[in-house]
Motif scaffolding. Structure first.
Motif, short mmCIF file in Angstrom:
data_model
loop_
_atom_site.label_atom_id
_atom_site.label_comp_id
_atom_site.label_asym_id
_atom_site.label_seq_id
_atom_site.Cartn_x
_atom_site.Cartn_y
_atom_site.Cartn_z
N ILE A 1 41.71 34.57 47.44
CA ILE A 1 41.37 35.87 48.02
C ILE A 1 41.16 36.88 46.89
O ILE A 1 42.04 37.09 46.07
N HIS A 2 39.98 37.50 46.89
CA HIS A 2 39.64 38.47 45.84
C HIS A 2 39.57 39.90 46.37
O HIS A 2 39.54 40.85 45.59
N GLY A 3 39.53 40.04 47.68
CA GLY A 3 39.52 41.35 48.29
C GLY A 3 40.43 41.38 49.51
O GLY A 3 40.44 40.45 50.30
N ILE A 4 41.22 42.45 49.62
CA ILE A 4 42.12 42.62 50.76
C ILE A 4 41.79 43.94 51.43
O ILE A 4 41.70 44.99 50.78
N LEU A 5 41.61 43.88 52.74
CA LEU A 5 41.30 45.08 53.50
C LEU A 5 42.19 45.13 54.73
O LEU A 5 42.24 44.17 55.49
N SER B 1 47.19 45.06 45.91
CA SER B 1 46.97 45.01 44.46
C SER B 1 45.70 45.79 44.12
O SER B 1 44.66 45.60 44.76
N PRO B 2 45.75 46.68 43.12
CA PRO B 2 44.54 47.43 42.73
C PRO B 2 43.38 46.51 42.38
O PRO B 2 42.22 46.88 42.56
N GLU B 3 43.68 45.29 41.89
CA GLU B 3 42.65 44.33 41.52
C GLU B 3 41.98 43.70 42.74
O GLU B 3 40.95 43.05 42.62
N LYS B 4 42.59 43.88 43.93
CA LYS B 4 42.01 43.34 45.16
C LYS B 4 41.69 44.44 46.17
O LYS B 4 41.34 44.16 47.31
N ASP B 5 41.80 45.68 45.74
CA ASP B 5 41.57 46.84 46.60
C ASP B 5 40.08 47.14 46.70
O ASP B 5 39.57 48.10 46.14
N VAL B 6 39.36 46.29 47.44
CA VAL B 6 37.90 46.41 47.51
C VAL B 6 37.44 47.56 48.40
O VAL B 6 36.25 47.88 48.44
N ASP B 7 38.37 48.21 49.11
CA ASP B 7 38.05 49.43 49.84
C ASP B 7 38.00 50.63 48.90
O ASP B 7 37.44 51.66 49.24
N GLY B 8 38.63 50.48 47.73
CA GLY B 8 38.65 51.58 46.76
C GLY B 8 39.56 52.72 47.14
O GLY B 8 39.32 53.87 46.74
N ASN C 1 31.86 44.91 46.20
CA ASN C 1 33.15 45.06 45.54
C ASN C 1 33.92 43.75 45.52
O ASN C 1 34.59 43.42 44.52
N THR C 2 33.84 42.99 46.61
CA THR C 2 34.55 41.71 46.67
C THR C 2 33.99 40.72 45.66
O THR C 2 34.74 40.00 44.98
N VAL C 3 32.67 40.69 45.54
CA VAL C 3 32.04 39.80 44.55
C VAL C 3 32.41 40.24 43.14
O VAL C 3 32.69 39.41 42.26
N LYS C 4 32.44 41.54 42.92
CA LYS C 4 32.84 42.07 41.61
C LYS C 4 34.26 41.63 41.27
O LYS C 4 34.57 41.23 40.13
N SER C 5 35.15 41.68 42.26
CA SER C 5 36.53 41.25 42.05
C SER C 5 36.59 39.76 41.71
O SER C 5 37.35 39.34 40.83
N LYS D 1 35.50 39.18 38.15
CA LYS D 1 36.58 39.54 37.22
C LYS D 1 37.65 38.45 37.18
O LYS D 1 38.18 38.11 36.12
N ALA D 2 37.99 37.91 38.36
CA ALA D 2 39.01 36.87 38.43
C ALA D 2 38.57 35.62 37.67
O ALA D 2 39.37 34.97 36.99
#
Length: 291
Positions: A91-95, A114-121, A273-277, A280-281
């Motif tokens: 999981i790279h994005g959590i909403l 986690s700020p690294e998975k905060d794809v809502d910003g 944002n999820t793809v960006k995360s 990065k991972a």
């Protein structure tokens, strides 16, 4: 004059084609971007939003997880579910779909992600990074607005932008993104006296107050760009924004409709944002393997 319509649906589709290529590149490396959505309770609007997010993930070839929780879930139980997702490498994005039941603190839940998975910003760390011009996950609706303007070739540098609305989700971060792009920004809100005085000076008006017909033709100058973030219902029950579209379109140079304006961009930027995360991972995994 009659304004050119900024078709958010078409722009979103163009952006999704770019995202699809990025997902394909990650897939070839056996790395699939994953988005987890937690839905608490049975709010009908929230269920619709979640279905749209699931469909977007599927269409793009992304991994999607939906976790449904009852409305009587405790805050501690919800945070525990978030903690598990924070540790899940797939999981790279959590909403967490908002709004939440009244007994749960949205602030505490947002900060648990986690700020690294905060794809809502929405996490304070990402907001702080955005405020200081650092790399961050940008809030999806304001991010989508900036991409729309970029897509039509409108340069905001040196322009006067008036934001009508001061929410943490749209108004405040939208103003900051315009400021980061070298625009001059004025914030207006429900307590502003003589709203038209400010909006008539604007090159760009962003309406984000959640009240229909807030912005009429008397509120804008000839040739202004009008971005309508509102989502309301008219007397016939049809979707409408915060802008009196039919009259404002005859004075603006560009205008977003409701629907098919800003709305489609929001989910698209969530996917981006999820793809960006995920990217990065993957880089972090490569770095760890090298060391």
């Amino acid at each position: 004059m009659s304004a050119q319509i900024i078709n958010g649906k078409e722009i979103a589709e163009a952006v999704r084609q770019e995202i699809s290529k990025e997902v394909q590149q990650l897939s070839e490396k056996h790395f699939i971007p994953g988005l987890a959505v937690i839905l608490v309770g049975d709010n009908q609007a929230s269920q619709t939003y979640v279905r749209n997010k699931e469909k977007a993930c599927k269409d793009l070839g992304m991994h999607s997880v939906l976790i449904k929780k009852p409305a009587n879930l405790t805050q501690e139980e919800l945070i525990q579910s978030i903690d598990e997702l924070n540790q899940d490498e797939s999981i790279h994005g959590i909403l967490v779909q908002l709004p939440l039941p009244g007994h749960i603190s949205e602030k505490a839940i947002i900060e648990a992600i986690s700020p690294e998975k905060d794809v809502d910003g929405f996490h304070p760390i990402n907001i702080g990074r955005m405020m200081t011009g650092q790399d961050a996950f940008l809030p999806c609706t304001p991010y989508g607005i900036m991409v729309m303007l970029e897509h039509i070739g409108y340069d905001v540098e040196g322009k006067h932008v008036v934001i009508v609305g001061r929410s943490n989700i749209v108004g405040k971060p939208a103003g900051q993104l315009f400021l980061n792009a070298n625009a001059t920004v004025t914030y207006c809100h429900s307590k502003t006296k003589d709203l038209a005085y400010f909006t008539k000076q604007a090159d760009v008006v962003v309406a984000a107050v959640g009240k229909r017909d807030t912005i009429t033709s008397d509120h804008i100058k000839e040739g202004a760009v009008v971005i309508d973030v509102g989502m309301n219902r008219n007397d016939e029950g049809k979707l409408c924004g915060d802008v009196a579209f039919d009259e404002v379109k005859n004075k603006a140079s560009y205008i977003t409709p409701v629907p098919k304006g800003v709305g489609p961009m929001t989910i698209t930027m969530l996917m981006k944002n999820t793809v960006k995360s995920a990217q990065k991972a993957l880089e972090q995994r490569k770095s760890a393997q090298k060391s």
